[in-house]
Design a protein around this motif. Structure first.
Motif, PDB file in Angstrom:
ATOM      1  N   CYS A   1       0.776  -1.281  -0.021  1.00  0.00           N
ATOM      2  CA  CYS A   1       0.041  -0.012  -0.166  1.00  0.00           C
ATOM      3  C   CYS A   1       0.873   1.364   0.035  1.00  0.00           C
ATOM      4  N   ILE A   2       1.897   1.214   0.805  1.00  0.00           N
ATOM      5  CA  ILE A   2       2.986   2.292   0.857  1.00  0.00           C
ATOM      6  C   ILE A   2       3.393   2.564  -0.731  1.00  0.00           C
ATOM      7  N   ASP A   3       3.802   1.633  -1.035  1.00  0.00           N
ATOM      8  CA  ASP A   3       4.630   1.611  -2.493  1.00  0.00           C
ATOM      9  C   ASP A   3       3.401   2.143  -3.519  1.00  0.00           C
ATOM     10  N   ARG A   4       2.401   1.548  -3.412  1.00  0.00           N
ATOM     11  CA  ARG A   4       1.407   2.234  -4.310  1.00  0.00           C
ATOM     12  C   ARG A   4       0.988   3.487  -4.245  1.00  0.00           C
ATOM     13  N   CYS A   5       1.261   4.259  -3.111  1.00  0.00           N
ATOM     14  CA  CYS A   5       0.948   5.787  -2.887  1.00  0.00           C
ATOM     15  C   CYS A   5       2.373   6.283  -3.441  1.00  0.00           C
ATOM     16  N   VAL A   6       3.399   5.912  -3.207  1.00  0.00           N
ATOM     17  CA  VAL A   6       4.765   6.482  -3.841  1.00  0.00           C
ATOM     18  C   VAL A   6       4.915   6.450  -5.179  1.00  0.00           C
ATOM     19  N   ASN A   7       4.629   5.174  -5.602  1.00  0.00           N
ATOM     20  CA  ASN A   7       5.116   4.717  -7.031  1.00  0.00           C
ATOM     21  C   ASN A   7       3.954   4.831  -7.907  1.00  0.00           C
TER      22      ASN A   7
ATOM     23  N   LYS B   1      13.581   2.553  -1.069  1.00  0.00           N
ATOM     24  CA  LYS B   1      13.336   2.278  -2.568  1.00  0.00           C
ATOM     25  C   LYS B   1      13.434   3.312  -3.635  1.00  0.00           C
ATOM     26  N   TYR B   2      13.033   4.464  -3.080  1.00  0.00           N
ATOM     27  CA  TYR B   2      12.901   5.536  -4.104  1.00  0.00           C
ATOM     28  C   TYR B   2      13.763   7.010  -3.705  1.00  0.00           C
ATOM     29  N   PRO B   3      14.941   6.931  -3.488  1.00  0.00           N
ATOM     30  CA  PRO B   3      15.826   7.991  -2.995  1.00  0.00           C
ATOM     31  C   PRO B   3      15.452   9.281  -3.674  1.00  0.00           C
ATOM     32  N   ASN B   4      15.399   9.043  -5.226  1.00  0.00           N
ATOM     33  CA  ASN B   4      15.303  10.228  -6.260  1.00  0.00           C
ATOM     34  C   ASN B   4      14.344  11.102  -5.825  1.00  0.00           C
ATOM     35  N   VAL B   5      12.995  10.609  -5.132  1.00  0.00           N
ATOM     36  CA  VAL B   5      12.142  11.543  -4.725  1.00  0.00           C
ATOM     37  C   VAL B   5      12.174  12.476  -4.016  1.00  0.00           C
ATOM     38  N   PHE B   6      13.282  12.290  -2.915  1.00  0.00           N
ATOM     39  CA  PHE B   6      13.742  13.295  -2.189  1.00  0.00           C
ATOM     40  C   PHE B   6      14.234  14.730  -2.793  1.00  0.00           C
ATOM     41  N   LYS B   7      14.554  14.538  -4.349  1.00  0.00           N
ATOM     42  CA  LYS B   7      14.966  15.744  -4.925  1.00  0.00           C
ATOM     43  C   LYS B   7      13.931  16.872  -5.036  1.00  0.00           C
ATOM     44  N   LYS B   8      12.643  16.233  -5.095  1.00  0.00           N
ATOM     45  CA  LYS B   8      11.365  17.212  -5.185  1.00  0.00           C
ATOM     46  C   LYS B   8      10.910  17.427  -3.870  1.00  0.00           C
TER      47      LYS B   8
ATOM     48  N   ASP C   1       4.027  11.763   7.670  1.00  0.00           N
ATOM     49  CA  ASP C   1       4.169  10.348   8.131  1.00  0.00           C
ATOM     50  C   ASP C   1       3.981  10.267   9.783  1.00  0.00           C
ATOM     51  N   ASP C   2       3.493   9.212   9.979  1.00  0.00           N
ATOM     52  CA  ASP C   2       3.336   8.721  11.362  1.00  0.00           C
ATOM     53  C   ASP C   2       4.015   7.489  11.667  1.00  0.00           C
ATOM     54  N   GLY C   3       5.123   7.328  12.342  1.00  0.00           N
ATOM     55  CA  GLY C   3       5.874   6.178  12.611  1.00  0.00           C
ATOM     56  C   GLY C   3       7.094   6.097  11.664  1.00  0.00           C
ATOM     57  N   GLY C   4       7.251   6.699  10.617  1.00  0.00           N
ATOM     58  CA  GLY C   4       8.515   6.829   9.794  1.00  0.00           C
ATOM     59  C   GLY C   4       8.642   5.799   8.959  1.00  0.00           C
ATOM     60  N   ASP C   5       7.693   4.663   8.617  1.00  0.00           N
ATOM     61  CA  ASP C   5       7.445   3.817   7.721  1.00  0.00           C
ATOM     62  C   ASP C   5       7.782   4.224   6.290  1.00  0.00           C
ATOM     63  N   LEU C   6       6.815   5.393   6.104  1.00  0.00           N
ATOM     64  CA  LEU C   6       6.768   6.075   4.710  1.00  0.00           C
ATOM     65  C   LEU C   6       7.969   6.578   4.284  1.00  0.00           C
ATOM     66  N   THR C   7       8.638   7.260   5.261  1.00  0.00           N
ATOM     67  CA  THR C   7       9.932   8.005   5.030  1.00  0.00           C
ATOM     68  C   THR C   7      10.975   6.917   4.785  1.00  0.00           C
TER      69      THR C   7
ATOM     70  N   ALA D   1       5.323  12.950  -5.403  1.00  0.00           N
ATOM     71  CA  ALA D   1       5.195  13.755  -4.069  1.00  0.00           C
ATOM     72  C   ALA D   1       6.206  14.903  -4.085  1.00  0.00           C
ATOM     73  N   ASN D   2       5.540  15.937  -3.318  1.00  0.00           N
ATOM     74  CA  ASN D   2       6.588  16.799  -2.860  1.00  0.00           C
ATOM     75  C   ASN D   2       6.538  17.325  -1.548  1.00  0.00           C
TER      76      ASN D   2
END
Length: 532
Positions: free
Chosen positions: A209-215, A238-245, A226-232, A221-222
Motif C-alpha cells: 500500500c505504501i509503495d502504491r502511494c509513492v510509485n 526504494k525511491y531515494p530520487n523522490v527526495f530531490k523534489k 508520516d506517522d511512525g517513519g515507515d513511509l519515510t 510527491a513533494n
C-alpha cells in the motif's frame, strides 16, 4: 420465626410454571438429541455447528490466524461487513461513482457509512474546519502533492479533506494494519482521494500500500506526512530520487521523530523535517489527554476487565504513561511504574505511584502496559513469569515494545478469542491475554477522542503549510520544532469550543514581562515537553 407464607394462588401458579418449564426443557433436549447434526437456519445465513477442534488442530488453526496478521474484524466503531473477508482487496476490481479505480479499499460500497462517520467527526473538529474555511480561498497548498501514511480514521479523513480543500493532491496509506476504518477509507476513495488501506492488512499488504502511494507514473510527491517513519523509510530505501523534489517531512510520532534525528545525526537527512510529536499541542493534548481516555476504552472493549483493585504496571512515565496512569488510578487500580529517567521517576513518586523494576512485580500484576517507544521492554522471560490471565498491551506507536516474536514457538498455543484478542497458552495451561498482537491498543481496538485529534490534525496542517511555503533557505536539512507562535495559534482556535475567554495583557504588563501582547508567551528556551 415461621417461614413466610406464599400469597394466595401464587404457590399454585409457581408450581404450574415449573412443570411447564420442565416439560419444555425435556422436549427441547429430546429434539436436540434426535435432530441430525447439520445446520440451523438464520435470517440471512447458514451456520454449521461443529465440535471443537482437537488441541493439535486448534493450535495449528489459531496460530496460522495470528501469524498472518490479517484479522479482518472491525472495531466497535466500524460498519465493516466481514462477509467477503477471505478476498483480498488487492484481488478486487473496484471503481467509485466517478469511474476511478485509483484506490484499494475493503469495499467501496461502504462509502455512505464512512461519509456519516466523517460528518460526525467534523462536528467536534471545529477548529480544523475553521482553518479550512479561513484558508480555502488562498489555497496555501496549491501545487502540493502530499503522500501520507497515518491512521485512517474519521478524524484523519477530516484532515485529508482539509488538505485537499487547501489545494493539495493527496495519496494515502495506513501506518497501522489494524487501525483503518474500512468505511472511512471507502468514503475517501469515493471522494477521489487515492487511498490504499484496509483493516487487517498483512505485512506484505502494508508495504504494498505504501509503495502504491509513492510509485505512480506521472505523479511525484513533494511533501510527506508520516506517522511512525515507515513511509519515510520506504522512500529512502526504494525511491531515494523522490527526495530531490520533496520540500519537507512532517512527522507526528515519537518513533518516527527518533528515526529522523538518527538520519540527521548520520548526515543522511536530505530535506527539512518538522517534529510535530514534540510540539506543545501534540505532547500536552494528544499524548496525555487522548491516552487518558482511550486506554480504558481499548481495555474495556477487548477484555471487559474491571479495574478496581487490579494491579497494573505501566512501563514509561512520559506523557502517554501519565495519561494512562491517571485513568487507571481514578478507577481504583493499584499502579506501578517502570522508568529509566530519574526525573520522570521522581514525578511518578510525587504523583503517588511506586516506581519498580519490571522483574520485581511481573509475577503479581494483572495488566502490563508499555508506552516507552523502545524495543523489547517486555521480553519472553517476563512473559514466562506472568500469572495466569495477565493482560499484555502496548500504547506506544510501534509493535516493538513487547517481544511477540518470541511467542511464535511450537510449544505455545495461540487462540483468537475475539477481534484483536489472543490467548497465548503455555504447556501447563497458563494463558496470557495479548491485545492487538502488541500493536497500538487504542487505535487498533477502539477509537480515540475526536476533539483532541482536531488539535493534532490542525498542528499537522499548519506544519505542512509552513514547510511548503517557506522561502528557500529558511529551513536546512535538519529536524525542527513547530514555532511556539503556531502552537499558540492552534490552541486559540480550540478555545471557542469551551466558551473560553483569554485575559489580555496591558501595555505596562507586557513591558514588565518583556513580551509581545499577542505572543508568543513563552521564550524559546522554555521547555514544555521535556518533563512537564
Amino acid at each position: 420465626m415461621p417461614d413466610a407464607m406464599p400469597l394466595p394462588g401464587v404457590g399454585e401458579e409457581l408450581k404450574q410454571a415449573k412443570e411447564i418449564e420442565d416439560a419444555e426443557k425435556y422436549s427441547f433436549m429430546a429434539t436436540v438429541t434426535k435432530a441430525p447434526k447439520k445446520q440451523i437456519q438464520f435470517a440471512d445465513d447458514m451456520q454449521e455447528f461443529t465440535k471443537f477442534p482437537t488441541k493439535t488442530g486448534r493450535r495449528s488453526l489459531s496460530r496460522s490466524i495470528s501469524q498472518s496478521s490479517t484479522d479482518s474484524y472491525s472495531s466497535a466503531a466500524s460498519y465493516t461487513d466481514s462477509s467477503d473477508d477471505e478476498v483480498s482487496p488487492r484481488e478486487k476490481q473496484q471503481t467509485n461513482s466517478k469511474g476511478s479505480s485509483n484506490f484499494c479499499v475493503k469495499n467501496i460500497k461502504q462509502a455512505e457509512f464512512g461519509r456519516r462517520e466523517i460528518e460526525i467527526a467534523e462536528q467536534d473538529m471545529s477548529a480544523l474546519i475553521s482553518l479550512r474555511k479561513r484558508a480555502q480561498g488562498e489555497k496555501p497548498l496549491a501545487g502540493a502533492k502530499i503522500v501520507g501514511c497515518t491512521h485512517i480514521t474519521a478524524q484523519t479523513a477530516v484532515l485529508i479533506e482539509t488538505l485537499c480543500a487547501l489545494g493539495a493532491q493527496c495519496r494515502w496509506s495506513a501506518c497501522n494494519i489494524y487501525s483503518t476504518q474500512n468505511e472511512v477509507a471507502a468514503a475517501l476513495a469515493e471522494a477521489g482521494v487515492a487511498v490504499f488501506a484496509w483493516k487487517g492488512e498483512s505485512e506484505d499488504d502494508f508495504w504494498w500500500c505504501i509503495d502504491r502511494c509513492v510509485n505512480m507514473d506521472g505523479w511525484q510527491a513533494n511533501m510527506i506526512l508520516d506517522d511512525g517513519g515507515d513511509l519515510t523509510h520506504w522512500v529512502y530505501k526504494k525511491y531515494p530520487n523522490v527526495f530531490k523534489k520533496i520540500r519537507g517531512i512532517v512527522e507526528e510520532s515519537v518513533t518516527g521523530v527518533h528515526r529522523l534525528y538518527q538520519l540527521s545525526k548520520a548526515g543522511k537527512l536530505c530535506v527539512p523535517a518538522m517534529n510535530v510529536n514534540d510540539s506543545v499541542t501534540k505532547q500536552k493534548f494528544d499524548n496525555l489527554y487522548c491516552c487518558r481516555e482511550s486506554i480504558l476504552d481499548g481495555l474495556k472493549r477487548t477484555t471487559d476487565v474491571m479495574f478496581g483493585g487490579k494491579q497494573v504496571v505501566v512501563c514509561g512515565y512520559g506523557e502517554v504513561g501519565k495519561g494512562c496512569c491517571a485513568a487507571l488510578k481514578a478507577l481504583g487500580a493499584i499502579v506501578y511504574i517502570t522508568e529509566i529517567d530519574p526525573i520522570c521517576a521522581l514525578q511518578a513518586c510525587m504523583d503517588g505511584f511506586r516506581v519498580v523494576k519490571l522483574n520485581e512485580v511481573i509475577r503479581q500484576v494483572d495488566v502490563v502496559i508499555t508506552c516507552t517507544g523502545n524495543k523489547n521492554v517486555v521480553t519472553r522471560e517476563h512473559l514466562d513469569r506472568m500469572k495466569n490471565s495477565c493482560i499484555v498491551c502496548n500504547m506506544g506507536h510501534s509493535n516493538t515494545e513487547i517481544d511477540v516474536t518470541s511467542l511464535r514457538t511450537p510449544e505455545l498455543t495461540w487462540e483468537r478469542v475475539r477481534s484483536q484478542v489472543d490467548h497465548v497458552i503455555w504447556p501447563d495451561g497458563k494463558r496470557v491475554v495479548l491485545l492487538a498482537e502488541g500493536r497500538l491498543l487504542n487505535l487498533s481496538c477502539s477509537t480515540v477522542p475526536t476533539f483532541v485529534l482536531s488539535i493534532t490534525a490542525t498542528t499537522q496542517a499548519l506544519a505542512l503549510i509552513e514547510l511548503y511555503n517557506a522561502p528557500e533557505g529558511r529551513y536546512k536539512q535538519d529536524v525542527y520544532l513547530l514555532p511556539k507562535k503556531m502552537d499558540e495559534y492552534v490552541a486559540s482556535l480550540h478555545l471557542p469550543s469551551f466558551d473560553a475567554h483569554l485575559t489580555e495583557l496591558t501595555d505596562d504588563q507586557a513591558k514588565y514581562l518583556g513580551l509581545n501582547k499577542n505572543g508568543p508567551f513563552k521564550p524559546n528556551y522554555y521547555s514544555w515537553t521535556d518533563y512537564c
